[in-house]
Design a protein around this motif. Structure first.
Motif, PDB file in Angstrom:
ATOM      1  N   ASN A 154       0.789  -2.942 -16.766  1.00  0.00           N
ATOM      2  CA  ASN A 154       0.016  -4.012 -16.124  1.00  0.00           C
ATOM      3  C   ASN A 154       0.786  -4.687 -14.989  1.00  0.00           C
ATOM      4  N   ALA A 155       2.002  -4.213 -14.710  1.00  0.00           N
ATOM      5  CA  ALA A 155       2.890  -4.945 -13.806  1.00  0.00           C
ATOM      6  C   ALA A 155       2.333  -5.072 -12.400  1.00  0.00           C
ATOM      7  N   THR A 156       1.518  -4.107 -11.957  1.00  0.00           N
ATOM      8  CA  THR A 156       1.025  -4.139 -10.575  1.00  0.00           C
ATOM      9  C   THR A 156      -0.497  -4.003 -10.486  1.00  0.00           C
ATOM     10  N   TYR A 157      -1.216  -4.333 -11.560  1.00  0.00           N
ATOM     11  CA  TYR A 157      -2.667  -4.093 -11.517  1.00  0.00           C
ATOM     12  C   TYR A 157      -3.359  -5.002 -10.501  1.00  0.00           C
ATOM     13  N   GLN A 158      -2.844  -6.228 -10.301  1.00  0.00           N
ATOM     14  CA  GLN A 158      -3.435  -7.106  -9.287  1.00  0.00           C
ATOM     15  C   GLN A 158      -3.043  -6.675  -7.885  1.00  0.00           C
ATOM     16  N   LEU A 159      -1.797  -6.227  -7.716  1.00  0.00           N
ATOM     17  CA  LEU A 159      -1.331  -5.777  -6.415  1.00  0.00           C
ATOM     18  C   LEU A 159      -2.149  -4.579  -5.923  1.00  0.00           C
ATOM     19  N   LYS A 160      -2.543  -3.687  -6.827  1.00  0.00           N
ATOM     20  CA  LYS A 160      -3.335  -2.523  -6.417  1.00  0.00           C
ATOM     21  C   LYS A 160      -4.672  -2.960  -5.821  1.00  0.00           C
ATOM     22  N   LEU A 161      -5.283  -3.961  -6.384  1.00  0.00           N
ATOM     23  CA  LEU A 161      -6.547  -4.462  -5.843  1.00  0.00           C
ATOM     24  C   LEU A 161      -6.328  -5.196  -4.521  1.00  0.00           C
ATOM     25  N   ILE A 162      -5.208  -5.933  -4.421  1.00  0.00           N
ATOM     26  CA  ILE A 162      -4.862  -6.585  -3.157  1.00  0.00           C
ATOM     27  C   ILE A 162      -4.691  -5.541  -2.060  1.00  0.00           C
ATOM     28  N   ASP A 163      -3.982  -4.468  -2.382  1.00  0.00           N
ATOM     29  CA  ASP A 163      -3.779  -3.416  -1.388  1.00  0.00           C
ATOM     30  C   ASP A 163      -5.092  -2.729  -1.027  1.00  0.00           C
ATOM     31  N   ALA A 164      -5.990  -2.610  -1.998  1.00  0.00           N
ATOM     32  CA  ALA A 164      -7.302  -2.022  -1.701  1.00  0.00           C
ATOM     33  C   ALA A 164      -8.087  -2.907  -0.734  1.00  0.00           C
ATOM     34  N   ALA A 165      -8.026  -4.227  -0.943  1.00  0.00           N
ATOM     35  CA  ALA A 165      -8.715  -5.144  -0.023  1.00  0.00           C
ATOM     36  C   ALA A 165      -8.065  -5.089   1.358  1.00  0.00           C
TER      37      ALA A 165
END
Length: 551
Positions: free
Chosen positions: A371-382
């Protein structure tokens, strides 16, 4: 920036008095030992268009003064006397009083004296020299000053290209009322000064005080200054003093009785005539070259994101060139706001500790999941869809912040992190000039000072030491942006590697369990410096960034 210098002879103890030079982000308390090592001289590395500081700490003296301050033109030198303010009984030398260097009593055993250097835009690269004499109870010490100006230029404070965009909550009425109560100076004089003061710190306000329109038809003139929103707006902005400019619409945190122009944030379909009137006024004054943004919803839930989409549709149609920002993370549930439609959010403002992800329980880790980067992946997608990422912070989030009771370096560290992750803007919603109803904020400020970054002064606003670090951090970010453009993200990570757990290939994250590093936070975040070494590291990092930006 301030170099460490030769530490061995830096502080000279004569009759129990010590005089030493320290990096500006050094945390000084009333009587505690000063962290880090002192130097005998001020050595600064700078870009053209930069303001920067160093701190001389006098220890053990009853009286202090500074004489013969000189610095080669066109550079300018200003002295500031650090005044101690009580934050819930913790004394902090936070209010930086303008000072001519004349003799005055030291307030505590440790008395910081700030030296602010201004390097005007257009200054030629080279080395500039000066000096000043510190006298403490008759003990004199000459402090040489050397400023190395690199062939690097910061963007103008009102230029959105290359500048870090900012949106800081400003309670202009609170400031004006406090200045009037303490000194009898009318708000018609003090409030415009407040906005000019913020512009000098590269801080853009998220509200316009008496310049907020009262009518749906837009800005109105009135002979009563407090009702003259057209005149007050012009006084606040002038010839476009700010890189980012808030489109005046209330958000969900505003009481209905205080809605700007009486317009509800939940009814954006009624905004268009008003937005068109505001756009026309801004256009007539040359303000549209800024980054206009609307902050109509703070930390919305699912229903709130639907409202944000309606707000964005109206703003994009009725205020050409306008942007919509929202505090929150891109997610699968709100993907409709970053899929390329006219209802898209332009700037996602992410709380710093929600930027990457969180801990991973051992069961998931054994399954190879994290779960360490699950938010970052969505940020990068945006981001891949052209959306910009901003960040915000508030007290007790366990990342660097702007309170008076944490290390002074934290304020500058927040912007170093923003540079590390290519954050495009910073929002701060707590406040800069929100004062208590009674007492004098120069004596005491409630809690941790998170709502006060500037103090009321008779002749103009008084900066806090924290605001100086915020400005320094913004300037750091702007230099790092030049490094990123010239040499790429890996170069930025290498330079910042002494402040954060980074490598040239990426950021190493820490959390309680399931991250690359073990740290005390349930959310994942890089390990970061906030000890006695941090202030000197910040100076060294900027020196390396200036060298890289000029190569």
């Amino acid at each position: 920036m301030l170099a460490a210098g030769s530490a061995g002879s830096a502080t000279r103890a004569v009759r129990g008095i010590a005089i030493g030079v320290y990096p500006s982000a050094t945390t000084v308390r009333a009587s505690s030992p000063i962290p880090g090592q002192a130097a005998d001289s001020i050595v600064l590395d700078a870009a053209a268009g930069e303001q920067l500081d160093s701190v001389i700490v006098v220890r053990g003296a009853g009286q202090v003064e500074v004489g013969d301050p000189t610095l080669q033109a066109p550079l300018a030198l200003q002295l500031l006397f650090a005044h101690y303010v009580s934050f819930d009984a913790t004394l902090v030398p936070d209010a930086l009083l303008p000072w001519d260097g004349s003799r005055r009593a030291a307030e505590q055993r440790n008395q910081p004296l700030w030296v602010r250097v201004t390097v005007p835009a257009g200054t030629a690269a080279g080395t500039y020299a000066g000096s000043l004499d510190v006298v403490a109870d008759g003990v004199a010490k000459t402090v040489p000053i050397t400023v190395h100006v690199f062939p690097v230029s910061l963007p103008a404070p009102n230029d959105p290209n290359g500048s870090l965009l900012t949106a800081f909550h400003v309670a202009a009425q609170s400031y004006g009322n406090e200045v009037n109560r303490l000194y009898g100076v009318p708000g018609s004089t003090s409030v415009p000064e407040l906005y000019r003061f913020l512009a000098a710190y590269r801080v853009s306000p998220s509200s316009w005080g008496y310049g907020q329109p009262r009518a749906v038809s837009g800005y109105q003139s009135d002979r009563r200054w407090w009702m003259d929103d057209a005149g007050q707006m012009v006084s606040a902005v002038g010839d476009r003093a700010f890189a980012a400019m808030a489109i005046p619409i209330s958000n969900n945190r505003t009481a209905p009785s205080n809605y700007v122009a009486g317009l509800s944030p939940s009814q954006p379909e009624t905004w268009c005539p008003y937005l068109q009137a505001v756009h026309g006024f801004w256009q007539s004054h040359g303000w549209l070259a800024s980054y206009p943004y609307l902050y109509g919803e703070d930390e919305p839930g699912p229903a709130g994101f639907e409202l944000v989409g309606r707000q964005a549709t109206v703003v994009h149609r009725c205020f050409p060139g306008g942007h919509v920002i929202v505090t929150g993370n891109p997610s699968e549930e709100n993907r409709f706001l970053w899929n390329g439609g006219s209802d898209d959010v332009d700037d996602w403002v992410v709380l710093a500790n929600r930027y990457y992800g969180k801990y991973t329980v051992p069961k998931l880790a054994r399954e190879g999941r994290s779960n360490a980067t699950y938010q970052l992946k969505l940020i990068d997608a945006a981001r891949s869809r052209g959306k910009s990422i901003w960040a915000y912070t508030y007290p007790n989030t366990h990342t660097p912040g702007f309170t008076a009771t944490e290390p002074l370096s934290d304020g500058r560290m927040f912007f170093a992190w923003a540079a590390l992750e290519d954050i495009r803007g910073v929002l701060y919603g707590e406040g800069t000039t929100t004062y208590a109803a009674h007492g004098n904020p120069l004596d005491s400020v409630a809690r941790d000072g998170s709502f006060v970054l500037a103090y009321p002064g008779r002749s103009g606003p008084i900066a806090s030491a924290r605001l100086e670090q915020i400005r320094n951090g913004i300037e750091d970010w702007e230099i790092m942006r030049l490094v990123r453009q010239r040499h790429g993200a890996a170069a930025v990570r290498r330079i910042l590697g002494t402040l954060f757990s980074t490598t040239a290939s990426g950021v190493e994250l820490g959390c309680t369990v399931g991250c690359q590093l073990k740290t005390a936070t349930p959310f994942s975040w890089p390990a970061w410096s906030h000890d006695a070494s941090t202030a000197a590291k910040l100076e060294q990092v900027e020196s390396r960034a200036l060298a890289a930006a000029s190569s």
